[in-house]
Design a protein around this motif. Structure first.
Motif, PDB file in Angstrom:
ATOM      1  N   VAL A 102       0.889  -1.174   0.000  1.00  0.00           N
ATOM      2  CA  VAL A 102       0.000   0.000   0.000  1.00  0.00           C
ATOM      3  C   VAL A 102       0.919   1.213   0.000  1.00  0.00           C
ATOM      4  O   VAL A 102       1.842   1.301   0.811  1.00  0.00           O
ATOM      5  N   TYR A 103       0.686   2.124  -0.933  1.00  0.00           N
ATOM      6  CA  TYR A 103       1.502   3.324  -1.108  1.00  0.00           C
ATOM      7  C   TYR A 103       0.687   4.530  -0.654  1.00  0.00           C
ATOM      8  O   TYR A 103      -0.448   4.724  -1.108  1.00  0.00           O
ATOM      9  N   LEU A 104       1.242   5.323   0.249  1.00  0.00           N
ATOM     10  CA  LEU A 104       0.579   6.519   0.775  1.00  0.00           C
ATOM     11  C   LEU A 104       1.452   7.721   0.449  1.00  0.00           C
ATOM     12  O   LEU A 104       2.681   7.646   0.595  1.00  0.00           O
ATOM     13  N   ALA A 105       0.846   8.825   0.028  1.00  0.00           N
ATOM     14  CA  ALA A 105       1.652  10.002  -0.294  1.00  0.00           C
ATOM     15  C   ALA A 105       0.865  11.279  -0.050  1.00  0.00           C
ATOM     16  O   ALA A 105      -0.367  11.303  -0.127  1.00  0.00           O
ATOM     17  N   VAL A 106       1.621  12.337   0.243  1.00  0.00           N
ATOM     18  CA  VAL A 106       1.079  13.686   0.363  1.00  0.00           C
ATOM     19  C   VAL A 106       1.964  14.584  -0.496  1.00  0.00           C
ATOM     20  O   VAL A 106       3.186  14.580  -0.351  1.00  0.00           O
ATOM     21  N   ILE A 107       1.347  15.334  -1.394  1.00  0.00           N
ATOM     22  CA  ILE A 107       2.075  16.250  -2.268  1.00  0.00           C
ATOM     23  C   ILE A 107       1.808  17.672  -1.810  1.00  0.00           C
ATOM     24  O   ILE A 107       0.652  18.070  -1.638  1.00  0.00           O
ATOM     25  N   ASP A 108       2.898  18.430  -1.608  1.00  0.00           N
ATOM     26  CA  ASP A 108       2.766  19.833  -1.196  1.00  0.00           C
ATOM     27  C   ASP A 108       3.649  20.710  -2.076  1.00  0.00           C
ATOM     28  O   ASP A 108       4.340  20.223  -2.957  1.00  0.00           O
ATOM     29  N   ARG A 109       3.618  21.999  -1.818  1.00  0.00           N
ATOM     30  CA  ARG A 109       4.369  22.956  -2.622  1.00  0.00           C
ATOM     31  C   ARG A 109       5.553  23.545  -1.854  1.00  0.00           C
ATOM     32  O   ARG A 109       5.785  24.752  -1.910  1.00  0.00           O
ATOM     33  N   ALA A 110       6.300  22.706  -1.177  1.00  0.00           N
ATOM     34  CA  ALA A 110       7.470  23.159  -0.428  1.00  0.00           C
ATOM     35  C   ALA A 110       8.669  22.273  -0.769  1.00  0.00           C
ATOM     36  O   ALA A 110       9.090  21.452   0.039  1.00  0.00           O
ATOM     37  N   PRO A 111       9.234  22.429  -1.983  1.00  0.00           N
ATOM     38  CA  PRO A 111      10.307  21.537  -2.411  1.00  0.00           C
ATOM     39  C   PRO A 111      11.595  21.675  -1.612  1.00  0.00           C
ATOM     40  O   PRO A 111      12.410  20.758  -1.582  1.00  0.00           O
ATOM     41  N   ALA A 112      11.795  22.783  -0.949  1.00  0.00           N
ATOM     42  CA  ALA A 112      13.032  22.992  -0.184  1.00  0.00           C
ATOM     43  C   ALA A 112      12.919  22.519   1.258  1.00  0.00           C
ATOM     44  O   ALA A 112      13.927  22.352   1.939  1.00  0.00           O
ATOM     45  N   CYS A 113      11.719  22.291   1.731  1.00  0.00           N
ATOM     46  CA  CYS A 113      11.502  21.851   3.115  1.00  0.00           C
ATOM     47  C   CYS A 113      11.378  20.331   3.115  1.00  0.00           C
ATOM     48  O   CYS A 113      10.286  19.785   2.969  1.00  0.00           O
ATOM     49  N   LEU A 114      12.528  19.670   3.257  1.00  0.00           N
ATOM     50  CA  LEU A 114      12.566  18.216   3.120  1.00  0.00           C
ATOM     51  C   LEU A 114      12.456  17.527   4.480  1.00  0.00           C
ATOM     52  O   LEU A 114      13.019  18.001   5.465  1.00  0.00           O
ATOM     53  N   PRO A 115      11.766  16.393   4.524  1.00  0.00           N
ATOM     54  CA  PRO A 115      11.615  15.680   5.792  1.00  0.00           C
ATOM     55  C   PRO A 115      12.919  15.009   6.201  1.00  0.00           C
ATOM     56  O   PRO A 115      13.700  14.557   5.349  1.00  0.00           O
ATOM     57  N   HIS A 116      13.168  14.962   7.477  1.00  0.00           N
ATOM     58  CA  HIS A 116      14.320  14.223   7.981  1.00  0.00           C
ATOM     59  C   HIS A 116      13.957  13.601   9.324  1.00  0.00           C
ATOM     60  O   HIS A 116      13.291  14.212  10.153  1.00  0.00           O
ATOM     61  N   LEU A 117      14.388  12.381   9.474  1.00  0.00           N
ATOM     62  CA  LEU A 117      14.128  11.626  10.695  1.00  0.00           C
ATOM     63  C   LEU A 117      15.029  12.150  11.796  1.00  0.00           C
ATOM     64  O   LEU A 117      16.216  12.358  11.592  1.00  0.00           O
ATOM     65  N   ARG A 118      14.447  12.412  12.949  1.00  0.00           N
ATOM     66  CA  ARG A 118      15.246  12.850  14.089  1.00  0.00           C
ATOM     67  C   ARG A 118      14.739  12.146  15.332  1.00  0.00           C
ATOM     68  O   ARG A 118      13.640  11.597  15.336  1.00  0.00           O
TER      69      ARG A 118
END
Length: 145
Positions: free
Chosen positions: A83-99
Motif C-alpha cells: 500500500v503506497y501513501l503520499a502527500v504532495i505539497d508545494r514546499a520543495p526545499a523543506c525536506l523531511p528528515h528523521l530525528r
C-alpha cells in the motif's frame, strides 16, 4: 472546507487521490481516505489503522512545514503486497528528515512513527530539477498476500 471527491483510478493499479485544504481540520479526511481504500481492498484492520496513522503523520508534516493552500493525498495499491501513501505539497526545499526527539518534546515524533510502521518511506521533488515546484512525501506499507 473544500475537498475533491474520492474516485478510484481509471486505469492501472487501484488507487485514490483527493485534494484537501492544508489545514489541521482536514486531517480526518486524509485518514479517512486511507481507511476507506484499505477497506475497499479488503485489507486487515491492522493494515487499515497503520495506513491511517502514517497518512495522518505525512499530512501533519505538510500542514506544519509546507506552503500553499492545499495538498494532494494519494493512496495506491501498486501490488498485492504493498500500500503506497503520499502527500504532495508545494514546499520543495523543506525536506523531511528523521530525528530523535528528546525526553518530553511534544513534536518531532511523526517520522519516527512513519519509519516504524512502513516498509520504506521517502520523498521526491516534483518539477524540473533546477526549479522544482513541490515534493511528494511517501511511505509504503507491506501487506501479507
Amino acid at each position: 472546507m473544500t475537498t475533491t471527491a474520492s474516485r478510484p483510478r481509471a486505469k492501472g493499479y487501484p488507487g485514490y487521490s483527493e485534494l484537501h485544504p492544508r489545514t489541521k481540520e482536514a486531517a480526518p479526511l486524509a485518514r479517512s481516505l486511507a481507511r476507506t481504500a484499505c477497506a475497499r481492498w479488503g485489507l486487515p484492520d491492522e493494515v487499515m489503522e497503520a495506513a491511517a496513522l502514517v497518512m495522518a503523520e505525512l499530512f501533519a508534516n505538510a500542514v506544519r512545514h509546507a506552503c500553499g493552500s492545499s495538498v494532494r493525498v494519494i493512496v495506491d495499491r501498486p501490488s498485492d503486497t504493498r500500500v503506497y501513501l503520499a502527500v504532495i505539497d508545494r514546499a520543495p526545499a523543506c525536506l523531511p528528515h528523521l530525528r530523535a526527539p528528546e525526553g518530553d518534546e511534544q513534536s518531532g515524533r511523526g517520522l519516527v512513527i512513519v519509519e516504524s510502521l512502513s516498509e520504506r518511506w521517502g520523498y521526491d521533488r516534483l518539477g524540473p530539477a533546477a526549479r522544482p515546484w513541490g515534493k511528494r512525501c511517501w511511505a509504503e506499507l507491506k501487506v501479507a498476500p
